[in-house]
Scaffold this motif. Structure first.
Motif, PDB file in Angstrom:
ATOM      1  N   UNK A 120       9.999 -32.957   7.366  1.00 28.31           N
ATOM      2  CA  UNK A 120       9.818 -33.598   6.069  1.00 28.31           C
ATOM      3  C   UNK A 120      10.075 -32.574   4.966  1.00 28.31           C
ATOM      4  N   UNK A 121      10.657 -33.021   3.854  1.00 32.09           N
ATOM      5  CA  UNK A 121      11.138 -32.096   2.826  1.00 32.09           C
ATOM      6  C   UNK A 121      10.041 -31.594   1.894  1.00 32.09           C
ATOM      7  N   UNK A 122      10.389 -30.580   1.140  1.00 33.65           N
ATOM      8  CA  UNK A 122       9.508 -30.092   0.074  1.00 33.65           C
ATOM      9  C   UNK A 122       9.161 -31.250  -0.856  1.00 33.65           C
ATOM     10  N   UNK A 123       7.903 -31.305  -1.261  1.00 32.95           N
ATOM     11  CA  UNK A 123       7.449 -32.371  -2.150  1.00 32.95           C
ATOM     12  C   UNK A 123       6.819 -33.543  -1.430  1.00 32.95           C
TER      13      UNK A 123
ATOM     14  N   UNK B 136      -4.213 -38.630   8.989  1.00 32.82           N
ATOM     15  CA  UNK B 136      -4.525 -39.998   9.377  1.00 32.82           C
ATOM     16  C   UNK B 136      -5.589 -40.072  10.456  1.00 32.82           C
ATOM     17  N   UNK B 137      -6.096 -38.895  10.884  1.00 33.64           N
ATOM     18  CA  UNK B 137      -7.191 -38.854  11.857  1.00 33.64           C
ATOM     19  C   UNK B 137      -7.785 -37.451  11.878  1.00 33.64           C
ATOM     20  N   UNK B 138      -9.019 -37.382  12.318  1.00 29.21           N
ATOM     21  CA  UNK B 138      -9.716 -36.101  12.595  1.00 29.21           C
ATOM     22  C   UNK B 138      -9.574 -35.045  11.495  1.00 29.21           C
ATOM     23  N   UNK B 139     -10.040 -35.272  10.272  1.00 30.19           N
ATOM     24  CA  UNK B 139     -10.543 -36.540   9.753  1.00 30.19           C
ATOM     25  C   UNK B 139      -9.470 -37.263   8.939  1.00 30.19           C
ATOM     26  N   UNK B 140      -9.758 -38.507   8.612  1.00 27.53           N
ATOM     27  CA  UNK B 140      -8.867 -39.302   7.760  1.00 27.53           C
ATOM     28  C   UNK B 140      -9.038 -38.869   6.299  1.00 27.53           C
ATOM     29  N   UNK B 141      -7.916 -38.757   5.583  1.00 28.44           N
ATOM     30  CA  UNK B 141      -8.000 -38.613   4.128  1.00 28.44           C
ATOM     31  C   UNK B 141      -7.749 -37.253   3.545  1.00 28.44           C
ATOM     32  N   UNK B 142      -7.571 -36.219   4.371  1.00 29.35           N
ATOM     33  CA  UNK B 142      -7.180 -34.930   3.800  1.00 29.35           C
ATOM     34  C   UNK B 142      -5.772 -35.063   3.230  1.00 29.35           C
ATOM     35  N   UNK B 143      -5.531 -34.434   2.102  1.00 27.61           N
ATOM     36  CA  UNK B 143      -4.235 -34.629   1.453  1.00 27.61           C
ATOM     37  C   UNK B 143      -3.757 -33.334   0.796  1.00 27.61           C
ATOM     38  N   UNK B 144      -2.456 -33.137   0.799  1.00 29.32           N
ATOM     39  CA  UNK B 144      -1.827 -31.979   0.159  1.00 29.32           C
ATOM     40  C   UNK B 144      -0.367 -32.342  -0.112  1.00 29.32           C
ATOM     41  N   UNK B 145       0.340 -31.420  -0.757  1.00 28.12           N
ATOM     42  CA  UNK B 145       1.768 -31.594  -1.002  1.00 28.12           C
ATOM     43  C   UNK B 145       2.504 -30.435  -0.343  1.00 28.12           C
ATOM     44  N   UNK B 146       3.557 -30.739   0.377  1.00 29.08           N
ATOM     45  CA  UNK B 146       4.355 -29.702   1.028  1.00 29.08           C
ATOM     46  C   UNK B 146       5.149 -28.928  -0.021  1.00 29.08           C
ATOM     47  N   UNK B 147       4.909 -27.622  -0.076  1.00 30.13           N
ATOM     48  CA  UNK B 147       5.639 -26.786  -1.029  1.00 30.13           C
ATOM     49  C   UNK B 147       6.952 -26.280  -0.482  1.00 30.13           C
TER      50      UNK B 147
ATOM     51  N   UNK C  97       3.050 -38.786   6.759  1.00 27.01           N
ATOM     52  CA  UNK C  97       3.579 -38.081   5.605  1.00 27.01           C
ATOM     53  C   UNK C  97       4.404 -39.010   4.719  1.00 27.01           C
ATOM     54  N   UNK C  98       4.218 -38.889   3.430  1.00 29.69           N
ATOM     55  CA  UNK C  98       4.791 -39.823   2.475  1.00 29.69           C
ATOM     56  C   UNK C  98       5.889 -39.145   1.656  1.00 29.69           C
ATOM     57  N   UNK C  99       7.124 -39.518   1.928  1.00 27.58           N
ATOM     58  CA  UNK C  99       8.272 -38.996   1.178  1.00 27.58           C
ATOM     59  C   UNK C  99       8.545 -39.971   0.032  1.00 27.58           C
ATOM     60  N   UNK C 100       8.264 -39.534  -1.178  1.00 29.32           N
ATOM     61  CA  UNK C 100       8.288 -40.428  -2.334  1.00 29.32           C
ATOM     62  C   UNK C 100       9.713 -40.802  -2.745  1.00 29.32           C
ATOM     63  N   UNK C 101       9.896 -42.064  -3.061  1.00 24.55           N
ATOM     64  CA  UNK C 101      11.152 -42.537  -3.621  1.00 24.55           C
ATOM     65  C   UNK C 101      11.102 -42.396  -5.141  1.00 24.55           C
TER      66      UNK C 101
END
Length: 386
Positions: A65-68, A74-85, A96-100
């Motif tokens: 998955x690309x930068x950004x 999605x498990x162990x635990x659910x809800x941790x979030x960050x952005x790939x630099x 992982x969510x690649x934004x349009x």
């Protein structure tokens, strides 16, 4: 403002884990992340603890998955979030969510950050909870115009930086107090200055809490009941407070500002019990719930000295290392009373207490600033994301 499903505005990429026993897959130069590497302060991640080889990517069919990309556990635990630099791979614990073009990645990050409880409520599974790609895809989000998204994200980022700086300041005060303790008293684990030692039974009484009936708690008025979550951080936290009507028969279980309390129950292997707290003056008095204890000072030991002493890892382990259960760990009143500790002269203890008292005044000012910033941040999260 329009509402979209995440699946309509993001490409969702799941992770995978190469076989750990295959040494040819590991110690490469390609970044590969796990949920354990993301914490409360994570924002933009530029490196990973583990690296994989190109052979692992080829034979395991991993998706880059690309930068950004917004990284969501999605498990162990659910809800941790960050952005790939930068570009990276990940294990199976992520969606992982690649934004349009419609959605800004930082705006999406803050939306997810503010909805951790909601995300966790979506978890499915008997052995452990997980949110599937389909569940993530169907989550709805309000999407204002792109410039407004950037404005919202920038505002939240600035306030979050202030919160982070204030937290760091508080940690520095704690380090300062610890350093002063070692300067005056030496290493308490080995009693490097050779102070006289004795069991705490000679210096304190231990009073256990009362088994209040949880279905009779009042959530609005009365005397606050101290539960483990209120004292486990090492200071009083007014979270999920419950109250009890004043009752003369419960006089024994009243705790006042300035008194010492300790959490007695937690999870084996975790640092979630055996934590000491000097109560502040948030309330005039409190009731002590079961599985907490009050340490009543008799003589010959100062509460600030004792409180700091019991925070030292090796001293604390003498209590938490006594495990009485497979999953739940408990400290008994007897364990506390039998703990043998160094007892320096009161003159030096009082010098340390004066230092802590003065330092705490500065801490209080920073804590007030932190509380105000956190309140503003929470209100803005509610305003922007509901």
């Amino acid at each position: 403002m329009e509402k979209y499903k995440i699946g309509d505005i993001c490409e969702i990429v799941s992770g995978s884990t190469p076989k750990t026993e295959n040494k040819d897959y590991w110690d490469g130069d390609l970044k590969w992340i796990t949920p354990a590497e993301i914490n409360e302060d994570s924002y933009i991640i530029t490196d990973t603890v583990r690296k994989i080889t190109s052979l692992a990517v080829k034979e395991t069919n991993l998706s880059l998955f690309p930068e950004g990309t917004v990284i969501l556990s999605s498990r162990a635990p659910i809800g941790k979030v960050a952005i790939a630099g930068c570009e990276m791979y990940c294990n199976q614990g992520f969606k992982n969510l690649i934004c349009k073009n419609k959605i800004n990645n930082k705006y999406l990050y803050w939306f997810l950050k503010g909805n951790t409880a909601f995300l966790q409520s979506l978890g499915r599974g008997a052995t452990f909870k997980e949110i599937s790609k389909q569940i993530v895809s169907n989550i709805e989000i309000n999407v204002p115009d792109y410039d407004r998204q950037i404005e919202v994200a920038t505002h939240l980022e600035k306030i979050n930086k202030i919160i982070h700086l204030r937290r760091q300041e508080l940690l520095k005060f704690d380090d300062l107090i610890k350093s002063r303790f070692i300067e005056l008293f030496g290493d308490p684990d080995v009693n490097s200055k050779g102070w006289k030692e004795c069991a705490l039974s000679e210096k304190v009484n231990v009073v256990g809490g009362y088994a209040f009936k949880s279905d009779q708690f009042d959530e609005e008025r009365g005397i606050p009941v101290l539960r483990i979550g209120n004292i486990n951080a090492g200071f009083f936290r007014p979270v999920n407070l419950v109250y009890w009507h004043e009752d003369e028969s419960l006089e024994r279980y009243i705790v006042y500002p300035g008194e010492l309390v300790m959490s007695l129950t937690g999870t084996v292997g975790k640092d979630d019990y055996g934590n000491i707290c000097i109560l502040g003056n948030d309330y005039g008095k409190y009731y002590l719930n079961q599985r907490n204890a009050k340490l009543e000072i008799m003589e010959g030991i100062d509460k600030y000295y004792l409180s700091q002493l019991l925070k030292f890892t090796q001293i604390k382990k003498r209590l938490t290392g006594i495990s009485r259960g497979v999953r739940q760990a408990n400290i008994s009143n007897k364990d506390i009373l039998n703990l043998v500790v160094p007892v320096p002269p009161m003159e030096i203890q009082e010098r340390f207490a004066a230092f802590v008292t003065q330092t705490n005044k500065s801490k209080s000012a920073v804590q007030k600033s932190l509380d105000e910033a956190q309140l503003l941040f929470d209100s803005l999260m509610q305003k922007y994301f509901g």
